[in-house]
Design a protein around this motif. Structure first.
Motif, short mmCIF file in Angstrom:
data_model
loop_
_atom_site.label_atom_id
_atom_site.label_comp_id
_atom_site.label_asym_id
_atom_site.label_seq_id
_atom_site.Cartn_x
_atom_site.Cartn_y
_atom_site.Cartn_z
N ILE A 1 0.72 -1.17 0.16
CA ILE A 1 -0.12 -0.12 -0.01
C ILE A 1 0.73 1.23 0.09
O ILE A 1 0.68 2.25 -0.86
CB ILE A 1 -1.00 0.01 1.21
CG1 ILE A 1 -2.15 -1.05 1.08
CG2 ILE A 1 -1.74 1.27 1.30
CD1 ILE A 1 -3.03 -1.26 1.94
N PRO A 2 2.02 1.28 0.91
CA PRO A 2 2.99 2.37 0.79
C PRO A 2 3.53 2.85 -0.57
O PRO A 2 3.61 3.88 -1.18
CB PRO A 2 3.85 2.22 1.93
CG PRO A 2 3.11 1.73 2.80
CD PRO A 2 2.29 0.45 1.92
N CYS B 1 0.90 4.18 -2.94
CA CYS B 1 0.63 5.50 -2.54
C CYS B 1 1.73 6.50 -3.40
O CYS B 1 1.66 7.45 -3.78
CB CYS B 1 0.42 5.64 -1.11
SG CYS B 1 -0.82 4.87 -0.46
N GLY C 1 1.60 9.16 -6.14
CA GLY C 1 2.09 10.75 -5.81
C GLY C 1 3.14 11.03 -6.85
O GLY C 1 3.05 12.14 -7.27
N PHE D 1 -1.11 11.35 -0.23
CA PHE D 1 -1.84 10.04 -0.57
C PHE D 1 -1.43 8.80 0.44
O PHE D 1 -2.16 7.73 0.54
CB PHE D 1 -1.10 9.62 -2.31
CG PHE D 1 -1.91 10.12 -3.17
CD1 PHE D 1 -3.08 9.65 -3.58
CD2 PHE D 1 -1.44 11.30 -3.96
CE1 PHE D 1 -3.73 10.36 -4.83
CE2 PHE D 1 -2.09 11.59 -5.18
CZ PHE D 1 -3.32 11.42 -5.53
N CYS D 2 0.07 8.99 0.82
CA CYS D 2 0.23 7.98 1.88
C CYS D 2 -0.79 8.42 3.11
O CYS D 2 -1.05 7.02 4.01
CB CYS D 2 1.76 8.31 2.32
SG CYS D 2 2.73 7.63 1.04
N CYS E 1 -3.67 8.57 2.90
CA CYS E 1 -4.90 8.05 2.68
C CYS E 1 -4.94 6.41 2.66
O CYS E 1 -5.79 5.77 2.20
CB CYS E 1 -5.42 8.54 1.19
SG CYS E 1 -5.69 10.07 1.19
N SER E 2 -3.73 5.82 3.33
CA SER E 2 -3.37 4.53 3.16
C SER E 2 -4.66 3.65 4.01
O SER E 2 -4.97 2.61 3.48
CB SER E 2 -2.02 4.24 3.73
OG SER E 2 -2.13 4.49 5.11
N ILE F 1 -7.40 3.25 1.61
CA ILE F 1 -7.23 2.32 0.54
C ILE F 1 -7.12 0.96 1.11
O ILE F 1 -7.85 0.08 0.21
CB ILE F 1 -5.76 2.92 -0.13
CG1 ILE F 1 -5.68 3.90 -0.69
CG2 ILE F 1 -5.28 1.47 -1.03
CD1 ILE F 1 -4.09 4.42 -1.16
#
Length: 378
Positions: free
Chosen positions: A26-27, A30, A34, A355-356, A358-359, A362
């Motif tokens: 996931i990271p 992200c 990004g 975006f990270c 928002c992990s 997600i």
């Protein structure tokens, strides 16, 4: 079209839906998103995003430049990058340790300044030789950072003072006390910063001649890697690490289980502060050789985002520190080579971190997609 969409969802669900690997996948997703959005921003400005990203690597000594000044090469650029990276690793580790116990150490910059200032005036201006001065700088940095961090933990334990409030207030106190002392006793009349520390006390071997090159060798980088291993072992393989994690999940449940919550809070902040102190001495007596009055290093604040990007995992912090430092350090060369303002690098960093952040969302979407897929298969 509907069939293609369902196949796409199934692929995404099976690729990223594995809970064992989500802390990595996931990271990475992200960061990729990004970078893509950042590339779009650069393209809108009329510049080549691929070349801009390549310029970032060139500015850090990861990719070769077209030409170099005298006594410089890709190796000297890379060592300068490692020198800049070292305090970030220590600072991000400080944040990660505190977060393991559910604490938010926003005072890393203040702890860095306290450590750097005390090490500067006690050792940096002394006539001690390098064999005594450098270890003393590290010890003073650890002690100073631990005292400030431990004070925050003690206030939290004894008086239930929110660690964010106390650390912010201590940031201001340390910032202005150090500024007063520098401007009164240690100011350089030309640079208006503190006087430069002696080379014997610096944690960077500046302008070291090796062959035809002059390079800055960061002594603290190896220590930072050792700290990553030790923190990883502490958090994952020791009783203290287990208790810290338990306190972070639930303090009331930890008390019921017989864990000394107050002790863990204070000890955690002592360790976090000690790591922040190491970040301070590698920053002020390593990468730099002086202190600018009334200024807190942005490294301590950036470290919060770096730690979150690395999932508060010591190994993940190495890679997140590399990414953020590449964008930050390489922005100057990107600006001169591609004609893109250096502030765009901060925009790219902000987009990646957004975006990270928002992990969790997600992760929720992936869980939902996997549940839907399971129901359809039944």
């Amino acid at each position: 079209m509907h069939k293609k969409e369902s196949v796409f969802k199934r692929v995404i669900s099976r690729t990223l839906g594995n809970k064992k690997t989500q802390s990595v996948t996931i990271p990475l997703l992200c960061v990729l998103i990004g970078l893509i959005v950042g590339a779009i921003v650069i393209a809108v400005l009329g510049k080549n995003p691929f070349m801009a990203y390549y310029n970032l690597l060139q500015g850090c000594g990861i990719a070769p430049k077209a030409s170099y000044a005298g006594h410089k090469s890709i190796l000297t650029d890379f060592l300068s990058f490692l020198n800049y990276l070292t305090p970030m690793i220590f600072a991000a580790l400080a944040v990660a340790v505190a977060m393991r116990t559910g604490l938010f150490n926003i005072g890393v910059s203040g702890q860095m300044l306290a450590a750097g200032f005390l090490a500067t005036i006690l050792v940096g201006y002394s006539s001690l030789n390098a064999f005594l001065a450098k270890p003393l700088v590290l010890l003073i940095g650890v002690a100073a950072g631990a005292v400030v961090g431990g004070l925050i933990g003690l206030l939290k334990f004894k008086f239930n003072i929110n660690e964010v409030v106390s650390s912010i207030m201590l940031n201001y106190i340390i910032q202005y006390v150090c500024s007063f002392c520098i401007n009164t006793f240690y100011v350089d009349p030309v640079s208006r910063q503190s006087k430069a520390v002696a080379q014997s006390a610096r944690l960077t071997l500046a302008d070291t001649v090796v062959g035809d090159l002059k390079m800055d060798i960061p002594l603290g980088f190896i220590l930072a890697l050792i700290a990553v291993v030790l923190v990883k072992f502490l958090l994952d393989r020791t009783k203290m690490g287990y208790e810290m994690k338990a306190v972070g999940f639930s303090r009331s449940a930890s008390r019921y289980a017989g864990i000394n919550v107050g002790k863990n809070i204070v000890v955690t902040m002592l360790i976090s502060g000690a790591l922040a102190g190491l970040a301070g001495v590698t920053y002020y007596l390593g990468y730099f050789a002086s202190i600018q009055p009334r200024v807190l290093s942005s490294t301590g604040f950036d470290a919060i985002a770096v730690s979150l990007l690395g999932n508060n995992n010591p190994v993940g912090i190495i890679f997140s520190s590399l990414l953020i430092t590449v964008v930050d350090k390489g922005s100057t060369y990107m600006s001169s080579a591609a004609g893109i303002q250096a502030e765009i690098a901060d925009v790219i960093t902000g987009i990646i971190l957004l975006f990270c952040a928002c992990s969790a969302f997600i992760r929720y979407l992936l869980t939902r997609m996997k549940d839907e897929e399971g129901r359809k298969e039944k």
